[in-house]
Design a protein around this motif. Structure first.
Motif, PDB file in Angstrom:
ATOM      1  N   VAL A 196     139.559 -46.347 -30.352  1.00 23.25           N
ATOM      2  CA  VAL A 196     139.337 -45.602 -29.106  1.00 23.25           C
ATOM      3  C   VAL A 196     139.227 -46.633 -27.997  1.00 23.25           C
ATOM      4  O   VAL A 196     138.387 -47.533 -28.048  1.00 23.25           O
ATOM      5  CB  VAL A 196     138.065 -44.737 -29.155  1.00 23.25           C
ATOM      6  CG1 VAL A 196     137.892 -43.997 -27.828  1.00 23.25           C
ATOM      7  CG2 VAL A 196     138.126 -43.744 -30.300  1.00 23.25           C
ATOM      8  N   SER A 197     140.079 -46.483 -26.990  1.00 24.93           N
ATOM      9  CA  SER A 197     140.175 -47.467 -25.921  1.00 24.93           C
ATOM     10  C   SER A 197     139.494 -46.985 -24.644  1.00 24.93           C
ATOM     11  O   SER A 197     139.206 -45.800 -24.481  1.00 24.93           O
ATOM     12  CB  SER A 197     141.658 -47.755 -25.641  1.00 24.93           C
ATOM     13  OG  SER A 197     141.810 -48.630 -24.550  1.00 24.93           O
ATOM     14  N   THR A 198     139.248 -47.938 -23.762  1.00 25.15           N
ATOM     15  CA  THR A 198     138.745 -47.672 -22.407  1.00 25.15           C
ATOM     16  C   THR A 198     137.453 -46.872 -22.454  1.00 25.15           C
ATOM     17  O   THR A 198     137.278 -45.887 -21.743  1.00 25.15           O
ATOM     18  CB  THR A 198     139.817 -46.942 -21.566  1.00 25.15           C
ATOM     19  OG1 THR A 198     141.123 -47.413 -21.929  1.00 25.15           O
ATOM     20  CG2 THR A 198     139.618 -47.208 -20.085  1.00 25.15           C
ATOM     21  N   ILE A 199     136.516 -47.344 -23.272  1.00 19.57           N
ATOM     22  CA  ILE A 199     135.250 -46.615 -23.432  1.00 19.57           C
ATOM     23  C   ILE A 199     134.209 -47.029 -22.403  1.00 19.57           C
ATOM     24  O   ILE A 199     133.158 -46.393 -22.286  1.00 19.57           O
ATOM     25  CB  ILE A 199     134.674 -46.820 -24.847  1.00 19.57           C
ATOM     26  CG1 ILE A 199     134.221 -48.275 -25.058  1.00 19.57           C
ATOM     27  CG2 ILE A 199     135.675 -46.402 -25.922  1.00 19.57           C
ATOM     28  CD1 ILE A 199     133.404 -48.491 -26.306  1.00 19.57           C
ATOM     29  N   GLU A 200     134.486 -48.103 -21.633  1.00 15.72           N
ATOM     30  CA  GLU A 200     133.434 -48.733 -20.841  1.00 15.72           C
ATOM     31  C   GLU A 200     132.848 -47.840 -19.744  1.00 15.72           C
ATOM     32  O   GLU A 200     131.640 -47.892 -19.478  1.00 15.72           O
ATOM     33  CB  GLU A 200     133.931 -50.046 -20.230  1.00 15.72           C
ATOM     34  CG  GLU A 200     135.163 -49.944 -19.358  1.00 15.72           C
ATOM     35  CD  GLU A 200     136.471 -50.091 -20.123  1.00 15.72           C
ATOM     36  OE1 GLU A 200     137.497 -50.291 -19.455  1.00 15.72           O
ATOM     37  OE2 GLU A 200     136.465 -50.007 -21.366  1.00 15.72           O
TER      38      GLU A 200
ATOM     39  N   GLY B  43     142.496 -38.188 -28.933  1.00 17.02           N
ATOM     40  CA  GLY B  43     143.498 -39.173 -28.557  1.00 17.02           C
ATOM     41  C   GLY B  43     142.932 -40.573 -28.640  1.00 17.02           C
ATOM     42  O   GLY B  43     141.753 -40.767 -28.954  1.00 17.02           O
ATOM     43  N   PRO B  44     143.764 -41.589 -28.338  1.00 16.00           N
ATOM     44  CA  PRO B  44     143.371 -42.977 -28.554  1.00 16.00           C
ATOM     45  C   PRO B  44     142.570 -43.625 -27.430  1.00 16.00           C
ATOM     46  O   PRO B  44     142.219 -44.792 -27.536  1.00 16.00           O
ATOM     47  CB  PRO B  44     144.725 -43.686 -28.714  1.00 16.00           C
ATOM     48  CG  PRO B  44     145.640 -42.890 -27.837  1.00 16.00           C
ATOM     49  CD  PRO B  44     145.194 -41.469 -27.975  1.00 16.00           C
ATOM     50  N   GLU B  45     142.290 -42.897 -26.359  1.00 14.14           N
ATOM     51  CA  GLU B  45     141.513 -43.506 -25.282  1.00 14.14           C
ATOM     52  C   GLU B  45     140.726 -42.451 -24.520  1.00 14.14           C
ATOM     53  O   GLU B  45     141.101 -41.284 -24.478  1.00 14.14           O
ATOM     54  CB  GLU B  45     142.421 -44.285 -24.325  1.00 14.14           C
ATOM     55  CG  GLU B  45     143.542 -43.482 -23.707  1.00 14.14           C
ATOM     56  CD  GLU B  45     144.446 -44.315 -22.816  1.00 14.14           C
ATOM     57  OE1 GLU B  45     143.952 -45.269 -22.190  1.00 14.14           O
ATOM     58  OE2 GLU B  45     145.645 -44.013 -22.751  1.00 14.14           O
ATOM     59  N   VAL B  46     139.623 -42.896 -23.948  1.00 14.41           N
ATOM     60  CA  VAL B  46     138.790 -42.014 -23.133  1.00 14.41           C
ATOM     61  C   VAL B  46     139.555 -41.670 -21.852  1.00 14.41           C
ATOM     62  O   VAL B  46     140.184 -42.545 -21.248  1.00 14.41           O
ATOM     63  CB  VAL B  46     137.457 -42.706 -22.791  1.00 14.41           C
ATOM     64  CG1 VAL B  46     136.661 -41.893 -21.773  1.00 14.41           C
ATOM     65  CG2 VAL B  46     136.632 -42.912 -24.063  1.00 14.41           C
ATOM     66  N   PRO B  47     139.552 -40.413 -21.416  1.00 12.38           N
ATOM     67  CA  PRO B  47     140.248 -40.060 -20.178  1.00 12.38           C
ATOM     68  C   PRO B  47     139.768 -40.910 -19.009  1.00 12.38           C
ATOM     69  O   PRO B  47     138.567 -41.181 -18.869  1.00 12.38           O
ATOM     70  CB  PRO B  47     139.891 -38.590 -19.970  1.00 12.38           C
ATOM     71  CG  PRO B  47     139.498 -38.086 -21.310  1.00 12.38           C
ATOM     72  CD  PRO B  47     138.894 -39.254 -22.033  1.00 12.38           C
TER      73      PRO B  47
END
Length: 309
Positions: A73-77, A97-101
């Motif tokens: 999971v990407s862009t969680i910051e 999906g693979p990343e946080v909106p």
């Protein structure tokens, strides 16, 4: 601030991924004490659960990415920063999906949704990671350190060779109120020439003027301009709050960063956790803290009496 927390009710958040450009939906669900923040990728044949802790970070080049068993999971910051600042310790996050909106490129939507859902106090006391000795990392002209403090504070300096940014400095004692009013709405940013390069290489497919501050050779391309004159350094602080939340506990310490980013932030968290002589876990003592707080009020960390965990 004495007891662990979770949300009062579930909340759903939908948007597009910054890099994939694909629509993504998350459901944030309440969790019990001791759960932590756990992402569940539910778009595969079987759900894959990934705890949001530093040990699960698998990439820090373009964003902070956590993963397990080849699933990430990407862009969680930005979401992690909102959870940390709002004092939410335990949560299940179902994501398809693979990343946080990316939302509008800031954490403002996340903060608003968390506040609307409400925060519920749990039965187990919260533990803090209290920094006792300084820890520092230096890579070229980039530097980040953490020193003892009774609060969680972030000081950040940036220096870009562009007239629209230049040198910027800001320091903030992180609380729900200060994060909401000073940091949460600061958007991610990038240079137009880099955005075009990233898109040509299959990245930033969802990036636009609607979810990032884009800087051209002559200035800011967003027609509405900046939300703050120093929006860039404010967003760097936002990222740092999210990155340092992966220590696994709320931090009592002062982060001082110069030109740092996700990679160096992560390396410092890892170095700190690997240096047990530089920190200790402490928990708030309810019977000592209540007289200073007043019944029914959340206390600033400085008002809490701390005892060894």
């Amino acid at each position: 601030m004495i007891f662990q927390t979770t949300l009062k009710r579930s909340v759903e958040i939908a948007g597009i991924g910054l890099h994939t450009g694909c629509p993504i939906t998350m459901k944030l669900r309440p969790a019990t004490s001791g759960t932590g923040i756990v992402f569940h990728r539910i778009d595969g044949p079987l759900p894959v659960s990934i705890e949001a802790v530093s040990a699960n970070v698998v990439d820090t080049r373009m964003a902070t990415v956590i993963g397990r068993d080849g699933v990430s999971v990407s862009t969680i910051e930005h979401l992690m920063a909102a959870l940390s600042a709002c004092g939410i310790d335990n949560l299940h996050i179902d994501i398809d999906g693979p990343e946080v909106p990316v939302m509008d490129g800031s954490a403002a939507t996340f903060v608003a949704q968390l506040q609307q859902a409400g925060i519920r106090q749990l039965e187990r006391r919260r533990k803090y990671l209290a920094v006792r000795k300084p820890v520092t990392l230096v890579e070229g002209d980039k530097r980040v350190s953490i020193i003892p403090s009774r609060f969680f504070r972030v000081t950040f300096d940036i220096d870009f060779a562009h007239a629209s940014i230049g040198q910027q400095h800001r320091t903030i004692k992180v609380s729900e109120a200060s994060f909401r009013t000073e940091i949460a709405s600061a958007r991610t940013f990038g240079f137009y020439r880099e955005v075009e390069y990233l898109k040509a290489n299959g990245l930033a497919r969802g990036g636009s003027l609607e979810n990032a501050v884009v800087i051209g050779d002559e200035g800011i391309l967003n027609p509405e301009g900046l939300r703050f004159s120093d929006e860039f350094v404010r967003h760097k602080i936002l990222d740092a709050v999210g990155d340092f939340s992966l220590a696994g506990y709320p931090i009592l310490g002062h982060v001082k960063a110069v030109k740092s980013g996700h990679d160096l932030n992560h390396k410092l968290v890892e170095k700190l956790l690997a240096s047990p002589d530089c920190w200790q876990l402490v928990e708030a003592a309810e019977e000592e803290a209540l007289p200073a707080i007043g019944i029914g009020h959340r206390a600033p960390i400085a008002a809490l009496a701390l005892s060894e965990a």
